[in-house]
Design a protein around this motif. Structure first.
Motif, PDB file in Angstrom:
ATOM      1  N   VAL A 279     -47.603  24.998  22.888  1.00  0.00           N
ATOM      2  CA  VAL A 279     -47.899  26.050  23.866  1.00  0.00           C
ATOM      3  C   VAL A 279     -47.096  25.807  25.143  1.00  0.00           C
ATOM      4  CG1 VAL A 279     -49.704  27.002  25.374  1.00  0.00           C
ATOM      5  CG2 VAL A 279     -50.187  26.623  22.939  1.00  0.00           C
ATOM      6  N   LYS A 280     -47.073  24.552  25.592  1.00  0.00           N
ATOM      7  CA  LYS A 280     -46.341  24.201  26.815  1.00  0.00           C
ATOM      8  C   LYS A 280     -44.862  24.570  26.680  1.00  0.00           C
ATOM      9  CE  LYS A 280     -44.992  19.965  27.929  1.00  0.00           C
ATOM     10  NZ  LYS A 280     -45.120  18.507  28.135  1.00  0.00           N
ATOM     11  N   LEU A 281     -44.304  24.316  25.504  1.00  0.00           N
ATOM     12  CA  LEU A 281     -42.871  24.591  25.294  1.00  0.00           C
ATOM     13  C   LEU A 281     -42.560  26.081  25.197  1.00  0.00           C
ATOM     14  CD1 LEU A 281     -42.058  21.715  22.777  1.00  0.00           C
ATOM     15  CD2 LEU A 281     -41.360  21.878  25.175  1.00  0.00           C
ATOM     16  N   HIS A 282     -43.614  26.915  25.156  1.00  0.00           N
ATOM     17  CA  HIS A 282     -43.393  28.362  25.105  1.00  0.00           C
ATOM     18  C   HIS A 282     -43.750  29.054  26.416  1.00  0.00           C
ATOM     19  CE1 HIS A 282     -43.117  27.508  20.822  1.00  0.00           C
ATOM     20  NE2 HIS A 282     -42.517  28.674  20.698  1.00  0.00           N
ATOM     21  N   VAL A 283     -44.068  28.270  27.443  1.00  0.00           N
ATOM     22  CA  VAL A 283     -44.329  28.878  28.747  1.00  0.00           C
ATOM     23  C   VAL A 283     -43.016  29.472  29.226  1.00  0.00           C
ATOM     24  CG1 VAL A 283     -44.955  28.418  31.149  1.00  0.00           C
ATOM     25  CG2 VAL A 283     -46.208  27.320  29.298  1.00  0.00           C
ATOM     26  N   ARG A 284     -43.085  30.731  29.686  1.00  0.00           N
ATOM     27  CA  ARG A 284     -41.823  31.418  29.966  1.00  0.00           C
ATOM     28  C   ARG A 284     -41.138  30.950  31.246  1.00  0.00           C
ATOM     29  NH1 ARG A 284     -43.512  37.302  27.654  1.00  0.00           N
ATOM     30  NH2 ARG A 284     -44.968  36.298  26.254  1.00  0.00           N
ATOM     31  N   GLU A 285     -41.914  30.517  32.219  1.00  0.00           N
ATOM     32  CA  GLU A 285     -41.275  29.966  33.405  1.00  0.00           C
ATOM     33  C   GLU A 285     -40.848  28.524  33.081  1.00  0.00           C
ATOM     34  OE1 GLU A 285     -45.138  30.586  34.321  1.00  0.00           O
ATOM     35  OE2 GLU A 285     -44.290  32.346  33.337  1.00  0.00           O
TER      36      GLU A 285
END
Ligand SMILES: [Zn+2]
Lengths: 287, 328
Positions: free
Chosen positions: A279-285
């Protein structure tokens, strides 16, 4: 225990009333649990503490939806949605509503999936957790509707959608309507994905039939718990069709991994951290 | 000789009696023309009576009739310039699904359908119309190709189900079906699916996420075969007849549930009695379906398809109090 299902989740209490009843004739009911895989007898309390993973052989015992939520999400962060949807009897099958009602009482759920919004290491996620103790996790109208609404909620919030599957497939008693839930959940996932949103599917024991052949297999990332049975057709049906002995590991998570059908097999002890990292690796910022 | 179905027995008996009388009169001086005329009338009435009051199990038998027209039969009747396109570009070519490009009334289209065999040899080659993952992946490849060239997609559904085999599982039967459900939802061209025989479970649905879904009058669409339902629900496959009724799998049932758009009528006695005439019935519905969809924009097509499937489900959304009471 008299409380509404909403109250249950706000307080996020670990459920101490779970008993493993399999082979209960040989071990004192409730207090002790015998591992069906290695026959190791242990205190149920100790098994619970170890995320229901056998300390002797690492067999992942089935979790209820509530146990999964407690184990997976940040403590106290879960708010369930759509607990009020109710199964009806579209084909008038004798005894169907009675069976559903009895499983409602047994599990404290309105149907075979628990959905809602919560946090995973501080990040908002929408989750759907199927419960195989409720009509073997089979998918009828309410399960299809709850999952679809959860996907739509995730799309609306631009949040990751995470599903834990555990299902014997479509709910026969609802006929072709249950088949169509495969299409319904899939069209919602298409829309979720088209907007650049993440979907993680985590297959747990067992994930078969119509659930396997719809949302369970459609994750941007597909994970599974060790040894979980995952497949389209039942082993016995296949054995009758092909008239040959199937390998012992046929349709296990490890078998699927070897055949390129999974991204990874992840132990329950590592699941929260792994999914949280994804999930962290898909944060857009920038992270 | 066309195979007779059990519910057609009275017709067969009456027909043989008429033939007998005709033979008798041709060999003697007795005039029985009046009696024969009466019997012919009785035959016509009986025929109408039987075929207009088909029970679900009768329809299952018609849907499974060995001579029932297949995807390729309709392709040859309905389309010009058909060119079959093979293979999934990854593993192989599954003969249980055929696909290709053709022309329908002046419009280039992509056509995909399950394909059964007409005899044992062809059935073995085509795996009785039960696809492996590569069949579904071929279908998806052809659908994506149709989208690129802005061709409408027409799917014919005719399968007992996806093949339950070892290799199918190894190559991801579940994923192949699931992928089609998701990808079809997002295609920017009109999709029309027609159930022409048996629509068995996920293996059928994998060609069924369409803007319009139609069914031939005597086709079926179900989550499980009547035999399978009977053995799971009542532990007795012999109760298939009862299951066919209970499971509501016929075209009129699905029309009532709002799952399909149109019931396509069949020639009296079933599509196998006159393929050419039957194709005409299909053509009319296809034409009107394409006309209705041709003015929708790409977004509207996706939106329409989304709502078509989004709304399917029978449940109660109201009585919150009652639900919580049950949980106490
Ligand atoms: Zn063990």
């Amino acid at each position: 225990m008299i409380m509404s299902i909403r109250d249950l989740f706000k307080k996020n209490k670990p459920n101490k009333n779970i008993t493993i009843t399999r082979e209960q004739h040989s071990v004192p009911e409730g207090i002790m649990t015998k591992c069906p895989e290695c026959n190791h007898v242990m205190l149920t309390k100790d098994l619970q503490k170890n995320k229901k993973v056998c300390p002797n052989c690492q067999y992942h015992h089935k979790m209820t939806a509530k146990e999964r939520i407690d184990d997976f999400l940040d403590e106290g962060s879960f708010q369930s949605i759509d607990d009020h949807l109710q199964t009806v009897n579209p084909l008038n099958f004798p005894g169907y509503i009675e069976k559903v009602t009895s499983d409602m009482q047994k599990t404290g759920l309105n149907e075979a999936v628990l959905t809602g919004v919560g946090e995973l290491e501080g990040r908002q996620v929408v989750v759907a957790v199927m419960d195989s103790f409720f009509r073997m996790g089979s998918m009828g109208s309410v399960v299809g509707e709850k999952i679809t609404r959860a996907i739509e909620k995730a799309t609306e919030l631009s949040a990751p959608f995470i599903v834990f599957t555990a299902s014997g497939g479509a709910r026969m008693q609802e006929g072709v309507i249950s088949l169509m839930q495969m299409a319904k959940t899939s069209v919602a996932l298409e829309r979720h994905g088209a907007k650049g949103n993440l979907f993680i599917s985590i297959m747990t024991h067992p994930t078969t039939g119509g659930v396997s052949a719809s949302f369970a297999s459609l994750g941007d990332i597909n994970l599974a718990e060790p040894k979980a049975l995952i497949g389209f057709a039942g082993r016995r049906v296949i054995e009758q069709t092909v008239r040959e002995k199937l390998p012992n590991d046929f349709q296990t998570a490890e078998f699927l991994l070897e055949h390129g059908q999974l991204d990874a097999v992840v132990s329950r002890h590592e699941m929260r951290k792994t999914v949280s990292t994804i999930v962290k690796l898909h944060v857009r910022e920038a992270i | 000789m066309v195979k007779t179905l059990s519910f057609e027995e009275p017709l067969v008996q009456l027909r043989s009696k008429i033939t007998e009388l005709k033979e008798f009169t041709s060999n003697t001086e007795v005039d029985l023309s009046k009696e024969i005329e009466q019997l012919e009338e009785r035959f016509t009435n009986l025929e109408k009576d039987i075929y207009h009051h088909l029970r679900p199990w009768d329809r299952v038998q018609i849907a499974r009739h060995p001579e029932r027209p297949t995807t390729l039969d309709y392709i040859h009747e309905l389309f010009d310039d058909f060119i079959e396109l093979h293979g999934d570009r990854t593993f192989g070519d599954d003969a249980a699904i055929v696909g290709g490009i053709a022309c329908f009334e002046g419009t280039p289209i992509t056509i995909i359908g399950h394909q059964r065999g007409k005899d044992t040899k062809e059935n073995i080659r085509r795996n009785f119309g039960m696809p492996h993952p590569e069949g579904y992946r071929k279908a998806l490849r052809l659908m994506k190709q149709a989208e690129k060239f802005k061709r409408p997609i027409i799917c014919f559904i005719d399968t007992k189900g996806a093949y339950p085999g070892k290799a199918a599982e190894e190559r991801g039967q579940s994923e192949a079906i699931a992928r089609n459900l998701l990808e079809m939802a997002g295609l920017k061209v009109p999709i029309i699916s027609i159930v022409i025989g048996e629509g068995g479970s996920g293996g059928a649905l994998a060609l069924g996420v369409a803007n319009h879904v139609h069914m031939l009058e005597n086709s079926t669409y179900s989550v499980i075969s009547p035999e399978g339902a009977a053995s799971i629900l009542w532990k007795d496959a012999a109760l298939a007849q009862k299951a066919a009724e209970a499971m509501r799998i016929t075209a009129p049932d699905l029309k009532e549930e709002n799952i399909i758009e149109e019931i396509i009528p069949e020639v009296l006695g079933g599509a196998h009695k006159d393929v050419h005439k039957q194709a005409q019935f299909l053509k009319d519905v296809l034409q009107s379906s394409l006309d209705k969809l041709k003015d929708l924009s790409e977004e509207e097509l996706i939106e329409q398809r989304y709502h078509k499937f989004r709304k399917i489900g029978t449940f109660s959304d109201k009585d919150f109090q009652k639900t919580s009471d049950k949980l106490k």
